[in-house]
Design an enzyme around this catalytic site. Structure first.
Site, short mmCIF file in Angstrom:
data_model
loop_
_atom_site.label_atom_id
_atom_site.label_comp_id
_atom_site.label_asym_id
_atom_site.label_seq_id
_atom_site.Cartn_x
_atom_site.Cartn_y
_atom_site.Cartn_z
N LYS A 115 -13.21 1.92 -1.66
CA LYS A 115 -14.05 2.30 -0.49
C LYS A 115 -15.24 3.28 -1.11
CE LYS A 115 -10.97 2.65 3.47
NZ LYS A 115 -10.42 3.41 4.57
N HIS A 153 7.39 -26.72 1.07
CA HIS A 153 6.80 -27.93 0.40
C HIS A 153 5.60 -27.36 -0.48
CE1 HIS A 153 9.05 -30.87 2.85
NE2 HIS A 153 8.99 -29.92 3.61
N GLU A 204 0.76 -1.38 -0.05
CA GLU A 204 0.04 -0.02 0.10
C GLU A 204 0.95 1.35 0.04
OE1 GLU A 204 -3.70 -0.97 2.41
OE2 GLU A 204 -3.47 1.17 2.60
O1 PA5 Z 1 -2.99 1.76 5.67
C1 PA5 Z 1 -4.18 2.32 5.57
O2 PA5 Z 1 -4.30 3.32 5.73
C2 PA5 Z 1 -5.07 1.59 5.27
O3 PA5 Z 1 -5.10 0.38 5.02
C3 PA5 Z 1 -6.24 1.58 6.32
O4 PA5 Z 1 -5.78 1.11 7.39
C4 PA5 Z 1 -7.60 0.84 6.20
O5 PA5 Z 1 -8.10 1.17 4.95
C5 PA5 Z 1 -8.57 0.96 7.16
O6 PA5 Z 1 -8.92 2.39 7.59
P1 PA5 Z 1 -9.42 2.97 8.58
O7 PA5 Z 1 -8.58 2.66 9.78
O8 PA5 Z 1 -9.48 4.31 8.43
O9 PA5 Z 1 -10.71 2.45 8.89
#
Ligand code: PA5
Length: 475
Positions: free
Chosen positions: A443, A329, A300
């Site tokens: 989202k 394996h 990410e």
């Molecule tokens: O790293 C990030 O920003 C995302 O993976 C969020 O953690 C994830 O989308 C969840 O978001 P939130 O904590 O706002 O619910």
């Protein structure tokens, strides 16, 4: 655990990258001169990271230093939860779930929830990081509501998955306990943004705040991860001290002394030479979810289509989780003989928390007997070394992060090392490490499809997408 300089030295994480170098893996490897030629890039990346520490989305870099007050509050709250509840359930997803899962699995008994109450010594722990209806139903089958505390975690306070879980659980709690429902729910969210903070204030929930400069995947060392860890009896001060010691080791851009920089520059150079896949392969069951956590952090943060200067990027290594020896394996065949597109990172443990000896008694079968009298500890370590050797023989790049032990201190250090490495490599690529427009795209499309106000235009856009052709569907 003593938290002093001695601990920093005794629990020092080592990073061995011999097998990344052409001296050891031949032409596929990184020539020494090429690594040395990248010193300037390391310095540039390091300087930007240093300059921005504590600013904007780099608030995470200060977490080992600036949380004494909140740590006190977390410890007090955790103590009350531990006294009162038999189950502790995290509702969250992505960065609001993967850290708590990773730390729980690393630092608690491998069958923690199955232990009898007196041996477990804390509430059973569940992290609900999906909206699979069967999973929610299954959770409700195994917990006793009157003995359960929920911790809803969302930085944005608006993530559909987490908010829907919150609404379901809150409805059940209020029906069961009326005004007392709030005693069963703790919120962890942004102090200023999103809806959860408003709901938490309206319902009078105990709330912990996620600092503005701490993004989801960098949040394990703030209340997102520290509260669940403290509830489980994990020494959160030791985790933070481990992170601090790692940070203090990473005080220069020199990859000879800064393991996070070494990891980042080697992955960066390898990526430039076609190694598009970063395999994270701990040789410890306790660390298998550290690989999941790493996958989110790496994917990410680095998978971006534009650079900060607006030019095209489309960069990022695909992280893959793997477990030694189990995946020897399954996946290792591919790693050894498939495309030359991977770097394998082993995580090794010097001293496991248990020693198990393989007994004697098989003398008449020499092909089995060779195992007898050895420990499983020797076997797992030998198999890791043997796998590294087999990869080397086939010119496959690999490196190893060594933990002296798996404990609070080393886990804090390991998380911080990978966070720093991510920050460095992001700067090397020139991308914004801290945004996630690709995640937000999904989202937003969900909000639109579910009819959320303000997303009408997106909904129209989705509705005008070409209809699917029947000929491409096998029925
Ligand atoms: O790293 C990030 O920003 C995302 O993976 C969020 O953690 C994830 O989308 C969840 O978001 P939130 O904590 O706002 O619910």
């Amino acid at each position: 655990m003593q938290l002093n300089e001695k601990t920093c030295n005794e629990m020092r994480i080592r990073f061995d990258y011999n097998n990344m170098m052409s001296e050891f893996v031949g032409e596929e490897g990184i020539p020494r001169e090429l690594l040395l030629a990248n010193k300037k890039l390391c310095k540039e990346a390091f300087d930007i990271v240093q300059k921005n520490r504590g600013k904007d989305m780099m608030g995470w870099a200060q977490l080992p230093y600036d949380q004494e007050e909140v740590v006190e509050d977390i410890l007090k709250t955790a103590e009350k939860v531990r006294e009162k509840f038999k189950y502790f359930v995290v509702l969250g997803i992505g960065g609001s779930a993967l850290g708590p899962i990773a730390v729980f699995n690393a630092l608690k008994h491998l069958h923690y929830n199955d232990l009898p109450d007196d041996k477990r010594g804390g509430p059973k722990f569940y992290v609900e990081d999906n909206v699979d209806p069967e999973r929610m139903a299954a959770l409700l089958d195994v917990i006793e509501l009157d003995k359960t505390c929920f911790n809803v975690i969302t930085k944005s306070g608006s993530t559909s998955e987490t908010m829907s879980q919150y609404l379901i659980v809150w409805d059940i709690l209020t029906k069961a306990f009326g005004d007392k429902a709030k005693d069963h729910m703790i919120a962890t969210t942004s102090a200023s943004k999103g809806n959860l903070i408003k709901l938490a204030q309206k319902e009078g929930l105990k709330t912990f705040y996620i600092p503005d400069g701490v993004g989801g995947r960098f949040s394990e060392l703030c209340p997102v991860g520290l509260l669940p860890a403290a509830v489980l009896g994990i020494d959160i001060r030791a985790m933070l001290k481990g992170a601090e010691c790692m940070d203090k080791r990473c005080i220069s851009s020199d990859f000879a002394t800064n393991p996070a920089m070494a990891f980042a520059i080697l992955q960066y150079i390898a990526y430039g030479r076609g190694k598009n896949i970063s395999v994270m392969m701990p040789y410890a069951d306790s660390l298998r979810y550290i690989a999941d956590w790493y996958c989110q952090l790496w994917a990410e943060s680095i998978g971006k289509d534009i650079k900060k200067d607006g030019t095209k990027a489309n960069v990022g290594q695909t992280p893959v989780k793997s477990l030694g020896v189990t995946d020897q394996h399954s996946q290792v065949q591919l790693y050894t003989e498939g495309p030359f597109d991977k770097v394998v990172t082993f995580i090794a443990v010097d001293k496991y928390r248990a020693t198990v000896t393989i007994p004697n008694g098989c003398e008449e079968f020499p092909n089995v007997n060779f195992l007898c009298g050895h420990t499983m500890n020797e076997l797992i370590t030998t198999e890791m070394n043997a796998t590294a050797y087999a990869l080397n023989q086939k010119a496959r790049l690999n490196n190893t992060v060594y933990l002296p032990e798996v404990n609070e201190f080393t886990i804090g250090g390991l998380l911080f090392m990978f966070e720093l490495a991510t920050a460095y490599i992001g700067e090397m690529f020139g991308i914004d490490t801290y945004n996630q427009p690709g995640v937000e795209g999904g989202k937003n499309a969900t909000y639109a499809m579910f009819g959320r106000a303000g997303y009408e235009q997106k909904r129209a856009e989705l509705n005008s997408a070409p209809a699917k052709k029947k000929e491409y569907i096998c029925e």
